[in-house]
Design a protein around this motif. Structure first.
Motif, PDB file in Angstrom:
ATOM      1  N   SER A  65       0.850  -1.190   0.000  1.00 32.87           N
ATOM      2  CA  SER A  65       0.000   0.000   0.000  1.00 32.87           C
ATOM      3  C   SER A  65       0.878   1.230   0.000  1.00 32.87           C
ATOM      4  CB  SER A  65      -0.896   0.002   1.244  1.00 32.87           C
ATOM      5  OG  SER A  65      -1.627   1.195   1.320  1.00 32.87           O
ATOM      6  N   ASN A  66       0.367   2.325  -0.507  1.00 28.46           N
ATOM      7  CA  ASN A  66       1.073   3.597  -0.437  1.00 28.46           C
ATOM      8  C   ASN A  66       0.646   4.387   0.794  1.00 28.46           C
ATOM      9  OD1 ASN A  66       2.435   3.132  -2.768  1.00 28.46           O
ATOM     10  ND2 ASN A  66       0.976   4.186  -4.085  1.00 28.46           N
ATOM     11  N   TYR A  67      -0.242   3.801   1.580  1.00 31.21           N
ATOM     12  CA  TYR A  67      -0.731   4.489   2.774  1.00 31.21           C
ATOM     13  C   TYR A  67      -0.193   3.778   4.005  1.00 31.21           C
ATOM     14  CZ  TYR A  67      -3.811   7.388   5.526  1.00 31.21           C
ATOM     15  OH  TYR A  67      -4.286   8.331   6.396  1.00 31.21           O
ATOM     16  N   PRO A  68       0.253   4.527   5.022  1.00 29.34           N
ATOM     17  CA  PRO A  68       0.799   3.876   6.215  1.00 29.34           C
ATOM     18  C   PRO A  68      -0.226   2.963   6.873  1.00 29.34           C
ATOM     19  CG  PRO A  68       1.169   6.261   6.239  1.00 29.34           C
ATOM     20  CD  PRO A  68       0.234   5.984   5.119  1.00 29.34           C
ATOM     21  N   ILE A  69       0.246   1.857   7.452  1.00 30.57           N
ATOM     22  CA  ILE A  69      -0.639   0.974   8.206  1.00 30.57           C
ATOM     23  C   ILE A  69      -1.094   1.724   9.447  1.00 30.57           C
ATOM     24  CG2 ILE A  69      -0.761  -1.189   9.484  1.00 30.57           C
ATOM     25  CD1 ILE A  69       1.332  -2.293   7.609  1.00 30.57           C
ATOM     26  N   LEU A  70      -2.383   1.717   9.672  1.00 30.80           N
ATOM     27  CA  LEU A  70      -2.962   2.509  10.751  1.00 30.80           C
ATOM     28  C   LEU A  70      -2.926   1.760  12.070  1.00 30.80           C
ATOM     29  CD1 LEU A  70      -6.025   3.784   8.740  1.00 30.80           C
ATOM     30  CD2 LEU A  70      -3.977   5.057   9.290  1.00 30.80           C
ATOM     31  N   SER A  71      -2.742   2.503  13.142  1.00 35.23           N
ATOM     32  CA  SER A  71      -2.856   1.899  14.461  1.00 35.23           C
ATOM     33  C   SER A  71      -4.311   1.926  14.891  1.00 35.23           C
ATOM     34  CB  SER A  71      -2.011   2.706  15.457  1.00 35.23           C
ATOM     35  OG  SER A  71      -2.567   4.009  15.607  1.00 35.23           O
ATOM     36  N   GLY A  72      -4.620   1.181  15.930  1.00 34.10           N
ATOM     37  CA  GLY A  72      -5.998   1.120  16.397  1.00 34.10           C
ATOM     38  C   GLY A  72      -6.493   2.441  16.948  1.00 34.10           C
ATOM     39  N   SER A  73      -5.597   3.393  17.189  1.00 37.59           N
ATOM     40  CA  SER A  73      -6.003   4.670  17.773  1.00 37.59           C
ATOM     41  C   SER A  73      -6.443   5.686  16.725  1.00 37.59           C
ATOM     42  CB  SER A  73      -4.832   5.249  18.577  1.00 37.59           C
ATOM     43  OG  SER A  73      -3.727   5.479  17.713  1.00 37.59           O
ATOM     44  N   SER A  74      -6.353   5.319  15.441  1.00 35.26           N
ATOM     45  CA  SER A  74      -6.730   6.259  14.389  1.00 35.26           C
ATOM     46  C   SER A  74      -8.208   6.609  14.480  1.00 35.26           C
ATOM     47  CB  SER A  74      -6.439   5.650  13.021  1.00 35.26           C
ATOM     48  OG  SER A  74      -6.979   6.467  12.005  1.00 35.26           O
ATOM     49  N   ASP A  75      -8.527   7.880  14.228  1.00 33.91           N
ATOM     50  CA  ASP A  75      -9.916   8.329  14.247  1.00 33.91           C
ATOM     51  C   ASP A  75     -10.602   8.064  12.918  1.00 33.91           C
ATOM     52  OD1 ASP A  75      -9.810   9.215  16.846  1.00 33.91           O
ATOM     53  OD2 ASP A  75      -9.085  11.212  16.284  1.00 33.91           O
ATOM     54  N   ARG A  76      -9.856   7.664  11.892  1.00 36.80           N
ATOM     55  CA  ARG A  76     -10.456   7.418  10.586  1.00 36.80           C
ATOM     56  C   ARG A  76     -11.174   6.074  10.604  1.00 36.80           C
ATOM     57  NH1 ARG A  76      -7.267   9.939   6.053  1.00 36.80           N
ATOM     58  NH2 ARG A  76      -7.531   7.964   4.937  1.00 36.80           N
ATOM     59  N   PRO A  77     -12.434   6.035  10.156  1.00 44.59           N
ATOM     60  CA  PRO A  77     -13.148   4.756  10.143  1.00 44.59           C
ATOM     61  C   PRO A  77     -12.535   3.785   9.146  1.00 44.59           C
ATOM     62  CG  PRO A  77     -14.458   6.478   9.101  1.00 44.59           C
ATOM     63  CD  PRO A  77     -13.274   7.155   9.706  1.00 44.59           C
ATOM     64  N   VAL A  78     -12.610   2.494   9.466  1.00 47.27           N
ATOM     65  CA  VAL A  78     -12.063   1.438   8.621  1.00 47.27           C
ATOM     66  C   VAL A  78     -13.208   0.670   7.966  1.00 47.27           C
ATOM     67  CG1 VAL A  78     -10.748  -0.721   8.582  1.00 47.27           C
ATOM     68  CG2 VAL A  78      -9.969   1.193   9.992  1.00 47.27           C
ATOM     69  N   PHE A  79     -13.106   0.492   6.658  1.00 44.83           N
ATOM     70  CA  PHE A  79     -14.071  -0.301   5.902  1.00 44.83           C
ATOM     71  C   PHE A  79     -13.329  -1.519   5.387  1.00 44.83           C
ATOM     72  CE2 PHE A  79     -18.257   0.364   3.588  1.00 44.83           C
ATOM     73  CZ  PHE A  79     -18.373  -0.962   3.216  1.00 44.83           C
ATOM     74  N   ALA A  80     -13.612  -2.679   5.967  1.00 45.14           N
ATOM     75  CA  ALA A  80     -12.924  -3.914   5.588  1.00 45.14           C
ATOM     76  C   ALA A  80     -13.729  -4.666   4.533  1.00 45.14           C
ATOM     77  CB  ALA A  80     -12.709  -4.794   6.805  1.00 45.14           C
ATOM     78  N   ILE A  81     -13.031  -5.215   3.550  1.00 43.30           N
ATOM     79  CA  ILE A  81     -13.652  -6.022   2.498  1.00 43.30           C
ATOM     80  C   ILE A  81     -12.956  -7.375   2.487  1.00 43.30           C
ATOM     81  CG2 ILE A  81     -14.122  -6.229   0.031  1.00 43.30           C
ATOM     82  CD1 ILE A  81     -14.021  -3.160  -0.140  1.00 43.30           C
TER      83      ILE A  81
END
Length: 508
Positions: free
Chosen positions: A4-20
């Protein structure tokens, strides 16, 4: 493996995660649509293979689907509209190889009498007299909806020319003498065969360039749990990282099941079983190679024999030699041998099914299984007289598409002949199903997912706003209490108990 070109997020991120769960055509196209609409949303794709788009999606023969092989008009026109939608999407994002570099223009053979298939005599499910009137209605639909559509004309030509009935002298060169006597009618269409391998390859690279999509491959998801960790957290995804053989987990606020043969299993895990479970059908695809002489070069076309024989060839590539002859590679199916087995989708796959799907079964065994497909197809299509079996692929398709439970292709009442379920559903609480019953339905499903996700995101925003206001109100109340306490201390020092009590009342 993660790329990915985006950093792996930690669980503390405020951005919602949409898993597929599932990186096939359905999951990948949905991820692209989500990323375009919501660049602040983190989209995580989990796929069990080493690369996305290498499972069932990659074994799709790209059969031309304007709907000409359906008797149900609604099903036919739905196919037509989604073929156009899927083509426009690929064109918009710059896919260079939408259609196979091989002869195009579909041929539909409508049977009126029995066809000899291997050792069986197969009667038509519907006569040509029942299907032909639908052809004209399909054309009328195209004229009504696409006459002013330049994109349609660019890819498929004029809508009023999308099908033409052939005379026997025209179609007999495509078919063997043994099949000719059972033919009721034959049509040439403007349909084209998709370059499935090229499309999958393009999408694989295209997704890598989208910053808010993270792809986790070699991730065999084992458990999905609904959790209530906070206002936003909903699902815990646990998977086995097959590259390291370690178990890992992640939390997501939204979840799509786009994993074909495991959809029913995961629905059951999450406590959302279907009242009428669908089936996983293990399907076998034979890849043929044939040399065609210059005088017979025009016999290689996408050809579908309906209804009854249900055999199809779909040219994937052709190399023309200096003498005008061609070396052609074709995908081929034959219903009575292509459909290997059915398994209820909420059960663990049998070992034989899993081995064939994973490609771990013996190569000689696979070729032996597929040999009758070539043998049967040779009884239909003249261009296969010298064809040889080059490769065998296995994948899953989903049946049936409703609640009737009739999965017999040769039964007129079967749900195969009137498909009204595209493969997507909203199960509530940020949980979706995206199976894309046909490759061409992937864009339609992705657009449905956007609508449902928008409603969920609005709901989440409302909850967060409400929680934020409540938090602010609590903070304000604490400030008042603190101020009151300070006033009490001050007043006690100055005027005694009565003055302090009055100050407190005034503050409150």
């Amino acid at each position: 493996m993660v790329y990915s070109n985006y950093p792996i997020l930690s669980g503390s991120s405020d951005r919602p995660v949409f898993a597929i769960i599932g990186g096939g055509i359905a999951g990948s196209v949905q991820a692209i649509h989500l990323a375009e609409r919501y660049p602040w949303l983190d989209i995580h794709i989990f796929d069990k293979n080493k690369k996305i788009l290498t499972g069932t999606s990659n074994m799709n023969p790209g059969r031309p689907t304007f709907g000409f092989h359906y008797r149900c008009l609604n099903t036919a026109t739905f196919c037509q509209d989604n073929t156009v939608k899927f083509t426009k999407f690929l064109d918009r994002i710059g896919c260079p190889n939408i259609f196979a570099k091989a002869p195009q223009g579909g041929i539909y053979v409508l049977m009126k009498g029995a066809a000899q298939v291997l050792d069986d005599s197969i009667n038509p499910v519907f006569s040509s007299d029942e299907i032909e009137p639908v052809f004209e209605q399909i054309k009328e639909h195209a004229i009504k909806n696409y006459s002013n559509d330049n994109d349609f004309k660019k890819h498929f030509g004029s809508p009023d020319q999308i099908c033409r009935k052939l005379e026997e002298v025209e179609y007999k060169r495509f078919l063997t003498p043994g099949l000719l006597k059972g033919v009721g009618a034959c049509y040439e269409t403007a349909e084209k065969t998709f370059d499935t391998v090229g499309i999958c390859s393009f999408l694989r690279e295209y997704i890598k360039g989208i910053k808010n999509i993270k792809i986790q491959t070699e991730a065999k998801v084992t458990c999905l749990e609904e959790i209530h960790q906070s206002n936003a957290a909903r699902y815990r995804i646990t998977w086995n990282d097959t590259s390291t053989n370690k178990s890992r987990s992640e939390v997501a606020q939204f979840l799509t099941l786009a994993c074909w043969e495991r959809v029913g299993f995961f629905r059951k895990q999450l406590g959302k079983p279907e009242s009428h479970p669908t089936y996983n059908r293990l399907k076998m695809l034979a890849i043929l190679e044939t040399e065609v002489t210059a005088d017979r070069a025009n016999t290689v076309r996408p050809i579908f024999a309906a209804s009854g024989p249900f055999s199809m060839i779909s040219p994937q590539s052709c190399i023309e030699r200096p003498d005008g002859s061609m070396i052609c590679r074709l995908a081929c199916t034959l219903a009575i041998r292509t459909n290997v087995m059915n398994v209820l989708d909420d059960r663990v796959l049998p070992t034989d099914y899993d081995n064939m799907l994973e490609g771990t079964n013996d190569a000689e065994e696979k070729m032996k299984m597929a040999a009758p497909i070539l043998e049967g197809a040779k009884q239909f299509f003249s261009c296969l007289s010298n064809a040889k079996l080059a490769e065998v692929r296995f994948g899953t398709v989903r049946v049936p598409f409703g609640a009737g439970g009739n999965v017999d292709l040769h039964d007129p009442a079967s749900e195969h002949h009137s498909r009204d379920y595209p493969g997507c559903s909203d199960l509530g609480d940020g949980l979706f199903v995206n199976e894309a019953m046909k490759m061409i339905y992937s864009v339609y499903n992705a657009e449905m997912m956007l609508d449902w996700a928008h409603a969920e995101l609005c709901g989440m925003n409302h909850k967060l706003t409400h929680a934020s206001k409540a938090k602010a109100a609590t903070k304000g109340a604490l400030a008042i209490i603190n101020k009151s306490t300070h006033s009490l201390k001050s007043a006690t020092q100055k005027s005694g108990y009565e003055t302090a009590l009055m100050s407190t009342r005034l503050a409150i």
